[in-house]
Design a protein around this motif. Structure first.
Motif, PDB file in Angstrom:
ATOM      1  N   LYS A  89       0.843  -1.205   0.000  1.00  0.00           N
ATOM      2  CA  LYS A  89       0.000   0.000   0.000  1.00  0.00           C
ATOM      3  C   LYS A  89       0.875   1.251   0.000  1.00  0.00           C
ATOM      4  CE  LYS A  89      -2.614  -0.804   3.657  1.00  0.00           C
ATOM      5  NZ  LYS A  89      -3.722  -0.677   4.623  1.00  0.00           N
TER       6      LYS A  89
ATOM      7  N   PRO B  14     -10.475   7.438  -1.311  1.00  0.00           N
ATOM      8  CA  PRO B  14      -9.737   6.530  -0.417  1.00  0.00           C
ATOM      9  C   PRO B  14     -10.455   5.193  -0.303  1.00  0.00           C
ATOM     10  CG  PRO B  14     -10.924   8.179   0.850  1.00  0.00           C
ATOM     11  CD  PRO B  14     -11.111   8.542  -0.591  1.00  0.00           C
TER      12      PRO B  14
ATOM     13  N   GLU C 162      -9.685   0.873   1.501  1.00  0.00           N
ATOM     14  CA  GLU C 162      -8.846   0.139   2.460  1.00  0.00           C
ATOM     15  C   GLU C 162      -7.480  -0.193   1.875  1.00  0.00           C
ATOM     16  OE1 GLU C 162      -9.554  -4.051   3.341  1.00  0.00           O
ATOM     17  OE2 GLU C 162     -11.247  -3.998   1.938  1.00  0.00           O
TER      18      GLU C 162
ATOM     19  N   GLU D  42      -5.345   4.323   2.035  1.00  0.00           N
ATOM     20  CA  GLU D  42      -5.986   4.971   3.175  1.00  0.00           C
ATOM     21  C   GLU D  42      -5.525   6.413   3.381  1.00  0.00           C
ATOM     22  OE1 GLU D  42      -6.682   0.951   5.874  1.00  0.00           O
ATOM     23  OE2 GLU D  42      -4.777   2.024   6.042  1.00  0.00           O
TER      24      GLU D  42
END
Length: 325
Positions: free
Chosen positions: A87, A287, A289, A292
């Protein structure tokens, strides 16, 4: 390290073979001198992804490899935990074995706007400059590209691409590749049938030089597909933000579409058409998960959504096609 040997072998039997005069040295220099501080950690994560064979492939709006039953529940939990170490995931969406990677950008919406205006990609050699994690490369392959090659200097994007590519069938994976290079590291190739550059121009300090670099990659008559932020105005209108634009630090020039068409003409392009104008919405960029951090909803003036938080016009994106003379 990333092994590009099979890719080089693929290039050697294609019109892109002249690139091999410089490409291996550029990649070697990157792998010995320019690695991100987290690269070793990312590479370990990549190499720890569970081995699996995808029983199905779909390169539609969601790029999918595999079905839920291709993995055990334990493998799927491991896959999710490892992929989340990469991420933020910004460009997609992807689906691996039923695991939905809901990225910040709905890049499928951009592709829907671009696709009707493309030359037929069947059998074409395609370059995507600033390709991010490579979502659009898979869509280009779906549209018939012989090879779809992306360049992007972000090593996190490279890890994300390699994680997706790991589960692609070998015949497909061999035709889609991402190289951790910037446009300044490309030689003058003049062989690509189509060059895409989407969401890059406004990050360049010298946009006309960048357009010329795109020109240098195309064969005569080849198509440029350019997507970028623009502002309203005449051919003399160009916005240069004082500091940030929509909280982005590295935004330099936002031209009007008329100004951009002038830049393209001066750079050696013809048959220039503005084929789409679209105001970015929070349906397309938001946004999730898998991303974020702050997103578009945080970058607009809360009291006037037609402006950025800095007071500039809200993001308006144009798609322009052109042809190398």
């Amino acid at each position: 390290m990333i092994d590009y040997g099979p890719f080089y072998a693929r290039l050697a039997t294609s019109p892109l073979a002249p690139w091999l005069r410089t490409l291996p040295a550029e990649v070697h220099r990157w792998q010995t001198e320019q690695l991100h501080g987290d690269f070793a950690k990312w590479l370990k994560t990549l190499n720890t992804l569970p081995d699996a064979t995808a029983s199905s492939v779909s390169l539609d709006a969601v790029v999918r490899f595999g079905e839920p039953d291709d993995l055990s529940s334990g493998q799927r939990a491991k896959l999710e935990a490892l992929l989340k170490q990469f991420k933020p995931w910004r460009k997609g969406p992807f689906d691996l074995f039923g695991l939905n990677i809901d990225t910040e950008w709905r890049s499928d919406l951009k592709w829907q706007r671009v696709l009707p205006h493309l030359d037929d990609l069947a059998g074409r050699y395609v370059l995507d400059i600033g390709c991010g994690s490579g979502y659009h490369l898979w869509r280009m392959k779906q549209a018939g590209a012989k090879m779809a090659i992306g360049i992007d200097p972000s090593q996190l994007f490279l890890m994300q691409f390699k994680a997706i590519q790991k589960y692609a069938p070998i015949n497909l994976a061999n035709d889609v590749e991402l190289l951790p290079l910037g446009v300044d590291e490309l030689p003058t190739l003049q062989v690509f049938d189509t060059v895409f550059t989407m969401g890059v121009l406004y990050h360049r300090r010298s946009p006309v030089d960048f357009l010329k670099q795109c020109w240098q990659q195309l064969r005569p008559g080849g198509q440029l597909v350019l997507e970028t932020l623009v502002v309203e105005g005449d051919k003399y209108t160009v916005l240069m933000p004082e500091n940030r634009y929509a909280q982005m630090r590295n935004v330099w020039f936002l031209p009007s579409t008329d100004a951009l068409c002038l830049w393209l003409r001066r750079s050696g392009f013809k048959d220039i058409e503005v084929v789409d104008l679209n105001t970015t919405t929070t349906e397309e960029q938001r946004p999730t998960e898998w991303m974020e951090n702050q997103s578009l909803c945080d970058f607009l003036d809360p009291n006037d959504r037609s402006k950025t938080i800095e007071g500039y016009p809200a993001p308006l994106r144009a798609v322009i096609t052109a042809r190398r003379i």
